[in-house]
Write a protein that holds these residues in place. Sequence first.
Motif, PDB file in Angstrom:
ATOM      1  N   LEU A 179      37.553  45.508  41.502  1.00  0.00           N
ATOM      2  CA  LEU A 179      37.460  44.234  41.518  1.00  0.00           C
ATOM      3  C   LEU A 179      38.482  43.406  40.165  1.00  0.00           C
ATOM      4  CD1 LEU A 179      33.249  43.985  40.315  1.00  0.00           C
ATOM      5  CD2 LEU A 179      34.351  43.589  42.264  1.00  0.00           C
ATOM      6  N   ASP A 180      38.876  44.203  39.774  1.00  0.00           N
ATOM      7  CA  ASP A 180      40.233  42.762  39.135  1.00  0.00           C
ATOM      8  C   ASP A 180      41.695  42.561  40.201  1.00  0.00           C
ATOM      9  OD1 ASP A 180      39.303  43.190  36.730  1.00  0.00           O
ATOM     10  OD2 ASP A 180      39.930  43.967  35.991  1.00  0.00           O
ATOM     11  N   LEU A 181      41.919  44.205  40.559  1.00  0.00           N
ATOM     12  CA  LEU A 181      42.682  43.641  41.773  1.00  0.00           C
ATOM     13  C   LEU A 181      42.656  42.852  42.661  1.00  0.00           C
ATOM     14  CD1 LEU A 181      45.229  45.124  43.221  1.00  0.00           C
ATOM     15  CD2 LEU A 181      43.901  46.687  43.921  1.00  0.00           C
ATOM     16  N   LEU A 182      41.197  42.984  43.526  1.00  0.00           N
ATOM     17  CA  LEU A 182      40.951  41.852  44.399  1.00  0.00           C
ATOM     18  C   LEU A 182      40.841  40.300  43.744  1.00  0.00           C
ATOM     19  CD1 LEU A 182      37.705  43.810  46.002  1.00  0.00           C
ATOM     20  CD2 LEU A 182      40.635  43.599  46.367  1.00  0.00           C
ATOM     21  N   ALA A 183      40.509  40.215  42.870  1.00  0.00           N
ATOM     22  CA  ALA A 183      40.291  38.842  42.330  1.00  0.00           C
ATOM     23  C   ALA A 183      42.925  38.442  42.369  1.00  0.00           C
ATOM     24  CB  ALA A 183      39.823  38.956  41.376  1.00  0.00           C
ATOM     25  N   GLU A 184      43.342  39.830  41.718  1.00  0.00           N
ATOM     26  CA  GLU A 184      44.919  39.354  41.839  1.00  0.00           C
ATOM     27  C   GLU A 184      44.932  39.394  43.565  1.00  0.00           C
ATOM     28  OE1 GLU A 184      46.607  42.447  38.806  1.00  0.00           O
ATOM     29  OE2 GLU A 184      48.069  42.059  41.081  1.00  0.00           O
ATOM     30  N   LEU A 185      44.711  39.589  43.794  1.00  0.00           N
ATOM     31  CA  LEU A 185      45.079  39.491  44.851  1.00  0.00           C
ATOM     32  C   LEU A 185      44.822  37.902  45.961  1.00  0.00           C
ATOM     33  CD1 LEU A 185      43.535  42.605  47.583  1.00  0.00           C
ATOM     34  CD2 LEU A 185      46.605  42.494  47.042  1.00  0.00           C
ATOM     35  N   ARG A 186      43.845  37.637  44.879  1.00  0.00           N
ATOM     36  CA  ARG A 186      43.741  36.324  45.061  1.00  0.00           C
ATOM     37  C   ARG A 186      44.195  35.090  45.027  1.00  0.00           C
ATOM     38  NH1 ARG A 186      39.319  31.966  45.288  1.00  0.00           N
ATOM     39  NH2 ARG A 186      38.574  33.382  44.462  1.00  0.00           N
TER      40      ARG A 186
END
Length: 247
Positions: A179-186
């Motif tokens: 989830l952290d990675l997905l938020a970071e991608l944005r």
Amino acid sequence: MAAMSLLRISGAGKSFRGLHALSDVDLEVGEGEIVGIIGPNGAGKTTLFNVVCGALKPDTGTVTLDGRDLTGASPDRIARAGMVRTFQLMRPFTSMTVVQNVSLAAQHRRMSAKRLYEHSLAVVERVGLGPWAHRLATELPTAGLKRLELARTLAMRPRVLLLDEVLAGLVPAEREPVLDLLAELREQDGTTLLFIEHIMAAVMRLSDRVLVLDQGRVLATGAPEEVTSDPRVIDAYLGEEPARVDS
Ligand SMILES: Nc1ncnc2c1ncn2[C@@H]1O[C@H](COP(=O)(O)OP(=O)(O)OP(=O)(O)O)[C@@H](O)[C@H]1O
Ligand SMILES: [Mg+2]
């Protein structure tokens, strides 16, 4: 927002021998937006991704990315245009290492072998698979396979990433870094995300907007709190399996 949409799905429909898996679905997604897609099993969520990313040709409707019509185009062409999806069931090349699997996905980007390797390794490290980089993909546990699937798509540097239940099969502690990675991608890459998910805590945390599908149709769309308090959504989906509305 309508004029600014990066991805525009309009009137999308798909039937399988008379079964309306998808009927007249409209969705517009702005650049950098995160849209959660929920709905009961068989609601048409994966079919929507298949139609958008070229695995299936829609019977009706259009798909445009940044104004370019990609309706019915091949998955390859759509990926090159910047839109990539993950698969619900991950099937890596089992005789290859983790980093080799990722390199294969990035191959269409014109890079020297050395650059391709460095790029792939960086992606493998970004998803937290650094220690597994040179091991066979078959050695990965479920959570690792999920990360590899994510790495495979990230290697293509998508502008729009469609995620099909990337958290399924992960225990809560394994979900957090994803989830952290997905938020970071944005945040860092400006990636636009559409994600199909049954884990409501993740949907609530990540989504700017939620689309609810039921029997192939859009049942509701709106802010996460708005949609999850909608009696029709509770009726069709949330009320049905309270056990799923967990962490
Ligand atoms: N290739 C296919 N051939 C025939 N029927 C299909 C095909 N793909 C999907 N379906 C049917 O279309 C409907 C929608 O399926 P889909 O996989 O899109 O649902 P979903 O919302 O992703 O469900 P789940 O939450 O279980 O993944 C289902 O009834 C499914 O059986
Ligand atoms: Mg599905």
